[in-house]
Design a protein around this motif. Structure first.
Motif, PDB file in Angstrom:
ATOM      1  N   VAL A  29       0.826  -1.208   0.000  1.00 37.30           N
ATOM      2  CA  VAL A  29       0.000   0.000   0.000  1.00 37.30           C
ATOM      3  C   VAL A  29       0.859   1.256   0.000  1.00 37.30           C
ATOM      4  O   VAL A  29       0.364   2.354  -0.246  1.00 37.30           O
ATOM      5  CB  VAL A  29      -0.947   0.014   1.216  1.00 37.30           C
ATOM      6  N   GLN A  30       2.151   1.090   0.249  1.00 33.51           N
ATOM      7  CA  GLN A  30       3.034   2.254   0.289  1.00 33.51           C
ATOM      8  C   GLN A  30       3.832   2.417  -0.987  1.00 33.51           C
ATOM      9  O   GLN A  30       4.056   3.538  -1.444  1.00 33.51           O
ATOM     10  CB  GLN A  30       3.987   2.132   1.476  1.00 33.51           C
ATOM     11  N   THR A  31       4.247   1.328  -1.583  1.00 34.63           N
ATOM     12  CA  THR A  31       5.131   1.410  -2.740  1.00 34.63           C
ATOM     13  C   THR A  31       4.513   0.866  -4.012  1.00 34.63           C
ATOM     14  O   THR A  31       5.167   0.764  -5.024  1.00 34.63           O
ATOM     15  CB  THR A  31       6.444   0.639  -2.471  1.00 34.63           C
ATOM     16  N   HIS A  34      -0.474   2.679  -6.180  1.00 32.76           N
ATOM     17  CA  HIS A  34      -1.913   2.639  -6.308  1.00 32.76           C
ATOM     18  C   HIS A  34      -2.576   3.700  -5.434  1.00 32.76           C
ATOM     19  O   HIS A  34      -1.988   4.217  -4.490  1.00 32.76           O
ATOM     20  CB  HIS A  34      -2.466   1.265  -5.883  1.00 32.76           C
ATOM     21  N   TYR A  35      -3.804   4.019  -5.805  1.00 34.58           N
ATOM     22  CA  TYR A  35      -4.669   4.842  -4.996  1.00 34.58           C
ATOM     23  C   TYR A  35      -5.735   3.916  -4.390  1.00 34.58           C
ATOM     24  O   TYR A  35      -6.331   3.100  -5.104  1.00 34.58           O
ATOM     25  CB  TYR A  35      -5.323   5.933  -5.833  1.00 34.58           C
ATOM     26  N   TRP A  36      -5.956   4.069  -3.099  1.00 36.59           N
ATOM     27  CA  TRP A  36      -6.833   3.153  -2.364  1.00 36.59           C
ATOM     28  C   TRP A  36      -8.095   3.893  -1.940  1.00 36.59           C
ATOM     29  O   TRP A  36      -8.019   4.841  -1.161  1.00 36.59           O
ATOM     30  CB  TRP A  36      -6.091   2.604  -1.148  1.00 36.59           C
ATOM     31  N   SER A 100      -6.866   1.703  -7.672  1.00 34.27           N
ATOM     32  CA  SER A 100      -6.647   2.101  -9.061  1.00 34.27           C
ATOM     33  C   SER A 100      -5.258   2.688  -9.204  1.00 34.27           C
ATOM     34  O   SER A 100      -4.678   3.164  -8.229  1.00 34.27           O
ATOM     35  CB  SER A 100      -7.697   3.130  -9.486  1.00 34.27           C
ATOM     36  N   LYS A 101      -4.736   2.680 -10.424  1.00 28.42           N
ATOM     37  CA  LYS A 101      -3.411   3.242 -10.677  1.00 28.42           C
ATOM     38  C   LYS A 101      -3.485   4.709 -11.073  1.00 28.42           C
ATOM     39  O   LYS A 101      -2.449   5.350 -11.242  1.00 28.42           O
ATOM     40  CB  LYS A 101      -2.676   2.422 -11.734  1.00 28.42           C
ATOM     41  N   THR A 102      -4.679   5.204 -11.246  1.00 28.23           N
ATOM     42  CA  THR A 102      -4.867   6.620 -11.513  1.00 28.23           C
ATOM     43  C   THR A 102      -5.807   7.200 -10.471  1.00 28.23           C
ATOM     44  O   THR A 102      -6.680   6.504  -9.942  1.00 28.23           O
ATOM     45  CB  THR A 102      -5.443   6.853 -12.909  1.00 28.23           C
TER      46      THR A 102
END
Length: 126
Positions: A29-31, A34-36, A100-102
């Protein structure tokens, strides 16, 4: 394989604080770049975007929920936590964690997310 698993108390009394956890496996979740996000669905209603935290720790919240919402990361446990203060019965619903990656603020379309959890039911009732 990336997996998201939501967990929480299930039943919360009005005025209490709701705390939900999204346990992530398969990516950091840090590296993980991604956006959570947290999205919820009240019974009989459409999906509602709650907020998002980015891999850098930046947070964005729904304007209607911003005063009561916090999202933060536990990098040691690879988890994303949602806290919602002073809950009311209107906060009842299924809460989903998604990635998501954006960064797309307000997105509720599952197609824009790379990963989506199974959801956890929250009922606010005395």
């Amino acid at each position: 394989q990336v997996q998201l698993q939501e967990s929480g108390p299930g039943l919360v009394k009005p005025s209490q604080t709701l705390s939900l956890t999204c346990t992530v496996s398969g990516v950091s979740v840090q590296t993980g770049w991604h956006y959570w996000a947290w999205i919820r669905q009240p019974p009989g209603k459409a999906l509602e975007w709650v907020g998002v935290i980015g891999y850098s720790g930046s947070t964005y919240y729904s304007p209607s929920l911003k005063s009561r919402t916090s999202i933060f990361r536990d990098t040691s446990r690879n988890q994303i936590t949602l806290q919602l203060l002073s809950v009311t019965p209107e906060d009842t619903g299924v809460y989903y964690c998604a990635a998501s990656k954006t960064l797309i603020l307000g997105a509720t379309d599952k197609n824009v997310y790379d990963f989506w959890g199974q959801g956890t039911q929250v009922t606010v009732s005395s």
